[in-house]
Scaffold this motif. Sequence first.
Motif, mmCIF file in Angstrom:
data_model
loop_
_atom_site.group_PDB
_atom_site.id
_atom_site.type_symbol
_atom_site.label_atom_id
_atom_site.label_comp_id
_atom_site.label_asym_id
_atom_site.label_seq_id
_atom_site.Cartn_x
_atom_site.Cartn_y
_atom_site.Cartn_z
ATOM 1 N N ILE A 169 30.324 22.134 -69.933
ATOM 2 C CA ILE A 169 29.956 23.468 -70.705
ATOM 3 C C ILE A 169 29.877 24.476 -69.498
ATOM 4 O O ILE A 169 30.750 25.302 -69.691
ATOM 5 C CB ILE A 169 28.750 23.243 -71.422
ATOM 6 N N ASP A 170 29.479 24.241 -68.535
ATOM 7 C CA ASP A 170 29.270 25.415 -67.457
ATOM 8 C C ASP A 170 30.602 25.561 -66.774
ATOM 9 O O ASP A 170 31.042 26.551 -66.693
ATOM 10 C CB ASP A 170 28.062 24.917 -66.408
ATOM 11 N N GLN A 171 31.294 24.554 -66.598
ATOM 12 C CA GLN A 171 32.606 24.759 -66.061
ATOM 13 C C GLN A 171 33.489 25.476 -67.192
ATOM 14 O O GLN A 171 34.221 26.496 -66.691
ATOM 15 C CB GLN A 171 33.284 23.503 -65.914
ATOM 16 N N LEU A 172 33.400 25.049 -68.406
ATOM 17 C CA LEU A 172 34.306 25.751 -69.308
ATOM 18 C C LEU A 172 33.941 27.246 -69.571
ATOM 19 O O LEU A 172 34.826 27.987 -69.468
ATOM 20 C CB LEU A 172 33.991 25.119 -70.485
ATOM 21 N N LYS A 173 32.788 27.483 -69.429
ATOM 22 C CA LYS A 173 32.379 29.146 -69.347
ATOM 23 C C LYS A 173 33.041 29.655 -68.128
ATOM 24 O O LYS A 173 33.521 31.009 -68.503
ATOM 25 C CB LYS A 173 30.783 29.222 -69.287
ATOM 26 N N ARG A 174 32.931 29.197 -67.117
ATOM 27 C CA ARG A 174 33.549 29.678 -65.727
ATOM 28 C C ARG A 174 35.132 30.038 -66.003
ATOM 29 O O ARG A 174 35.603 30.821 -65.595
ATOM 30 C CB ARG A 174 33.140 28.998 -64.583
ATOM 31 N N GLU A 175 35.816 28.813 -66.638
ATOM 32 C CA GLU A 175 37.089 28.902 -66.872
ATOM 33 C C GLU A 175 37.468 29.825 -67.665
ATOM 34 O O GLU A 175 38.480 30.771 -67.599
ATOM 35 C CB GLU A 175 37.746 27.542 -67.031
ATOM 36 N N ILE A 176 36.726 29.969 -68.960
ATOM 37 C CA ILE A 176 37.141 30.780 -70.021
ATOM 38 C C ILE A 176 36.837 32.321 -69.747
ATOM 39 O O ILE A 176 37.720 33.092 -69.854
ATOM 40 C CB ILE A 176 36.163 30.548 -71.264
ATOM 41 N N VAL A 199 32.402 35.874 -75.022
ATOM 42 C CA VAL A 199 32.160 34.559 -73.986
ATOM 43 C C VAL A 199 30.790 34.518 -73.772
ATOM 44 O O VAL A 199 30.402 33.275 -73.829
ATOM 45 C CB VAL A 199 33.152 34.866 -72.606
ATOM 46 N N ASN A 200 29.998 35.394 -73.226
ATOM 47 C CA ASN A 200 28.754 35.287 -73.127
ATOM 48 C C ASN A 200 27.868 35.079 -74.119
ATOM 49 O O ASN A 200 26.913 34.191 -74.276
ATOM 50 C CB ASN A 200 28.169 36.459 -72.316
ATOM 51 N N THR A 236 29.430 23.201 -84.093
ATOM 52 C CA THR A 236 30.082 21.946 -83.586
ATOM 53 C C THR A 236 31.181 22.199 -82.671
ATOM 54 O O THR A 236 31.642 21.325 -81.861
ATOM 55 C CB THR A 236 30.222 20.876 -84.503
ATOM 56 N N LYS A 237 31.920 23.453 -82.670
ATOM 57 C CA LYS A 237 33.114 23.709 -81.889
ATOM 58 C C LYS A 237 33.188 25.124 -81.369
ATOM 59 O O LYS A 237 32.676 25.846 -81.645
ATOM 60 C CB LYS A 237 34.215 23.622 -83.085
ATOM 61 N N ILE A 238 34.242 25.075 -80.252
ATOM 62 C CA ILE A 238 34.439 26.121 -79.675
ATOM 63 C C ILE A 238 35.925 26.587 -79.901
ATOM 64 O O ILE A 238 36.697 25.836 -79.829
ATOM 65 C CB ILE A 238 34.351 26.040 -77.865
ATOM 66 N N TYR A 239 36.236 27.987 -80.148
ATOM 67 C CA TYR A 239 37.661 28.103 -80.588
ATOM 68 C C TYR A 239 38.318 29.286 -79.666
ATOM 69 O O TYR A 239 37.481 30.157 -79.325
ATOM 70 C CB TYR A 239 37.502 28.781 -82.172
ATOM 71 N N ILE A 240 39.180 28.791 -78.930
ATOM 72 C CA ILE A 240 39.802 29.847 -78.134
ATOM 73 C C ILE A 240 41.144 30.330 -78.663
ATOM 74 O O ILE A 240 41.965 29.502 -78.914
ATOM 75 C CB ILE A 240 39.932 29.025 -76.710
#
Length: 452
Positions: A57-64, A289-290, A86-90
């Motif tokens: 999760i932390d890595q994904l936030k940085r990447e996004i 994102v935040n 349950t999901k994150i939509y990019i």
Amino acid sequence: MSSQGGGGRTRVGRYELGRTLGEGTFAKVKFAKNVETGENVAIKILDKEKLLKHKMIDQLKREISTMKLIRHPNVIRMHEVMASKTKIYIVIELVTGGELFDKIVSHRRLKEDDARKYFQQLINAVDYCHSRGVYHRDLKPENLLLDANGTLKVSDFGLSALSQQVQKDGLLHTTCGTPNYVAPEVIINKGYDGAKADLWSCGVILFVLMAGYLPFEDSNLMSLYKKIYKADFTCPSWFSTSTKKLIKKILDPNPNTRITIAEVINNEWFKKGYQPPTFETEDINLDDVNSIFDESGDPTQLVVERREERPALMNAFELISTSQGLNLGTLFEKQTGSVKRETRFASRLPANEILSKIEAAAGPMGFNVQKRNNCKLKLQGESPGRKGQLAIATEVFEVTPTLHMVELRKSNGDTLEFHNFYHSISNGLKDVMWKPDGNIAEVDRILHHRSQ
């Protein structure tokens, strides 16, 4: 909140989801339409539970956050991020020109000037992202897409491999990527410079573009690694002297003496016909994102995904965009000279009957049904392939009540093995497949009817 559109569509926020464009271990990518603006996009859907399980999760936030700040003509653009329970939509830019991989296979190899043009665009993208601390680490032709104008777009930059942070020695320590394209210092796992490793992969890609085959290839993984570690390769005779010299400088197994991207851009071969990218910088808002990663979790910020258990409708734009170059004549014809990770055909049969016939034809070929629901079928090969067991996702879409589009897509394994599978199973599905009689008049009538 969101609501279900009519006719079997799934709605997430202001986006209506369509067919699946690709899938991997942690994510699935779907065609989508912004119902407010009419813009067509792609949506990458990630499973929160899997991300939590693997502590991503932390890595994904940085990447996004980083990816949203990247605005470059040769990198796929990220528009916004949403989340459900349950999901994150990019939400990302939709690119319809196919993979560069397909162009290599269909042409066997590219002419030097064409290869140079794509290589210049690749280096532009990689250099820009490196300047913002983003390293791809899985660069290969399959991750290089083309838009409708033939412009190269690097996909999944920063998302294909969720990067472990650079450690105190200033190096990355996660071994990842596709073996044939991976730099030797990544293989030995003693830490590596992400920029130098990415440039090595660019060198392999340039070789493949012009040769039509890989510089390092071996069925035995350890033998392959030895060839990479020694940079044991030979350029074919049709490479120009200046091309050979540049590739050998990039594929230098010693990262300390390997040419840099700045030196590549200043190379005489590279500079021929070079046009630096032009683009405008803009203010980017990271509020979305935040908010999705805010642990206080305001429920009003969450979207809801709803769907009906019936074949999804395929609208006219999607139907047209599945054909090559918007040529409707290729819609329901078997594509030749091109190896894709997805193939499709049309059928007049009901959805359940289509899936049953595919299941029956796949069994004798050594494939088991892994999952079947909602007009979807997942097939898993019994035998190990070149890149693991071949897995195929099948989905049936409704074009009209009496016509369905059937898509078979590789979800795991080797692309060429999938291509061979499709050719074999096609012979057992001749009574399922339908083609218009000699011309596209009937297809035009179908599209006209659907667009009403």
